[in-house]
Design an enzyme around this catalytic site. Structure first.
Site, PDB file in Angstrom:
ATOM      1  N   TYR A 284      33.878  77.498  33.144  1.00  0.00           N
ATOM      2  CA  TYR A 284      34.859  77.407  34.061  1.00  0.00           C
ATOM      3  C   TYR A 284      35.616  76.365  33.778  1.00  0.00           C
ATOM      4  CZ  TYR A 284      36.811  75.880  38.191  1.00  0.00           C
ATOM      5  OH  TYR A 284      37.728  75.405  39.165  1.00  0.00           O
TER       6      TYR A 284
ATOM      7  N   GLY B  61      39.515  77.743  41.019  1.00  0.00           N
ATOM      8  CA  GLY B  61      39.384  78.120  42.400  1.00  0.00           C
ATOM      9  C   GLY B  61      38.678  79.732  42.459  1.00  0.00           C
TER      10      GLY B  61
END
Length: 510
Positions: free
Chosen positions: A52, A59
């Site tokens: 990530y 998000g």
């Protein structure tokens, strides 16, 4: 110079860097950890591991994979799209604090940025080039995304900066100072903005000013005690030890110290048996505010040295965890608590002002007027104080109890900590003006009683204050007096003031 290690920054060091412009240098050992963390990120990119924020969107877009050739553009787009701050900019000191705190957090070595990124933050700090950062637009989770994006823009040669007393475009200033803009690489944009440094920076500034104001409030209250011929017995040490709160004991000790040789204080039964609560309960009320400030100080010093971005890199990149250290709840609660504590200093001060000006509550000239009736004296100053404390009650409503989902409900609970820190600062400014009004009134009251009867400590403070605040011999535009007095209090660092006196602060809270 202050050494940044990522783990040892104190509020006193922060004060010196922010307000006294002391320079900063980076710990070599910490920079080694930063380099290792960066090497881990580069291995992740090279090995095409899915992590990530390195090679994914952000998000709700966390499941969108990014091609290796686009990871730098990903970071650039992140900063541009997230720079959505609005409203007036933070004070320049807050911007300076943001640079300091963001560099310190990245220096912990969990964020995967290149050492040059931290070096550039410190270069801006040491050369006093401070990003212009709008105050509004942060939810306080995922960190202070919008404000920190405006800070990141300056590293890229974009945005605006405070420089030598002016707001200027960033790029010409960087060029003038031979600072080269940075092209963000994998994870670096996210590492810069995913943190709590806006709310914490605002909180640090607020706390440092609140600490001084809390000390000042005790000296001002001491002048009021003399002006009203207050009963000193209520400050007896045994009374406060019997309850057991150290901060209450310390407040009473300082007031006894200030008033120890006063001929204006009275004993119980001499003029009256008891004083009103706004005099008699000063140690209990002010002491409770000190308890709160001690709590706030503890939370700020933890957060100043915390890793608050996401994801965090451990074990040379073998463990990369997407967590939630960016969530501002600890600071949000602390800021809301500080709002109440500072508002209470104003509340009790306004009640002391009323006792100084109300002829039904004292034996002084009505409203401290030089010619009651023809001249109103301090009548409307009490109105102004009442207005300020009322406004504080609205601002003291806790920001942290609110939450609005964002990022398509991926980020479904946020702290609103930055709003809390901003409101705490507004309350602080209001409270300083209330205390300024009390000081103006108390100076007039002790003058009426006889300054030769004052304690040594309070008389010294009286004489220093009179250099700024002339006696009320005729009605004038008191707004100017209030602002000049507030400016005097703003510039008065109380620990330094106390060290210039033999009766330095005793039983300090911090």
């Amino acid at each position: 110079m202050v050494e940044l290690t990522g783990s040892t920054l104190s509020l006193e060091e922060a004060r010196r860097v922010i307000f006294e412009k002391e320079s900063v240098f980076l710990s070599e050992a910490s920079m080694v950890k930063v380099q290792k963390s960066r090497e881990a990120v580069e291995r992740i990119v090279k090995e095409k591991r899915v992590v990530y924020g390195i090679n994914t969107g952000f998000g709700k877009f966390s499941d969108v994979l990014i091609d290796q050739g686009d990871v730098e553009e990903l970071q650039l787009n992140l900063i541009h799209s997230h720079a959505c701050g609005v409203g007036d900019p933070f004070p320049e000191e807050v911007s300076r604090a943001m640079l300091l705190l963001r560099a310190n957090a990245l220096l912990k070595g969990y964020s995967g940025v290149r050492p040059v990124l931290i070096e550039r933050l410190i270069e801006l700090l040491n050369k006093q080039i401070h990003p212009v950062v709008p105050q509004q637009g942060s939810l306080g989770a995922s960190g202070d995304l919008a404000p920190l994006s405006h800070l990141a823009l300056v590293l890229m040669g974009e945005g605006e900066v405070y420089y030598k007393g002016e707001v200027q475009p960033a790029l010409p200033v960087l060029t003038k100072e031979s600072i080269f803009p940075i092209q963000l690489q994998a994870k670096e944009g996210l590492a810069l903005i995913n943190g709590t440094q806006a709310m914490t920076a605002m909180g640090v500034i607020g706390y440092l000013e609140a600490e001084d104001l809390a000390y000042q409030s005790e000296m001002i209250a001491s002048l009021t005690i003399e002006g009203l011929r207050g009963i000193i017995d209520a400050f007896d040490e045994d009374v406060h030890i019997a309850r057991g709160y150290p901060q209450q004991v310390a407040t009473a000790s300082r007031i006894r110290d200030y008033l120890k040789d006063s001929k204006l204080t009275t004993k119980q039964g001499e003029l009256r048996v008891q004083d009103a609560y706004s005099l008699r309960c000063i140690p209990q009320v002010h002491g409770a505010s000190w308890q709160t400030l001690d709590y706030v100080k503890e939370k700020l010093e933890i957060e100043m040295n915390a890793a608050t971005d996401n994801p965090l890199i451990f074990d040379d990149g073998n463990k990369v965890i997407s967590g939630g250290n960016f969530h501002g709840q600890p600071i949000a609660l602390a800021m809301d608590f500080m709002k109440i504590a500072i508002a209470e200093l104003a509340n009790i001060s306004e009640r002391r002002i009323e006792r100084l000006v109300n002829p039904q509550l004292n034996d002084l000239t009505p409203f401290l007027s030089p010619q009651p009736g023809l001249q109103s004296g301090a009548m409307i100053m009490q109105y102004a104080a009442a207005s300020l404390v009322s406004e504080n009650k609205t601002l003291a409503h806790p920001a942290s109890v609110d939450s609005i989902p964002s990022s398509a409900n991926q980020e479904d609970h946020v702290s609103m900590g930055t709003i809390g820190s901003r409101h705490a600062y507004q309350i602080l400014q209001n409270t300083r003006r209330v205390l300024a009004i009390e000081l103006i009134c108390s100076l007039q009251a002790v003058e009426h009683r006889g300054i030769d009867l004052m304690a040594e400590a309070t008389r010294e403070f009286y004489e220093n204050s009179r250099k700024i605040i002339p006696s009320i011999t005729k009605d004038r535009v008191f707004s100017k007096d209030i602002e000049k007095t507030a400016e005097m209090l703003t510039s008065l660092h109380w620990q330094q003031y106390a060290r210039t006196r033999k009766s330095a602060i005793k039983g300090g809270n911090n």
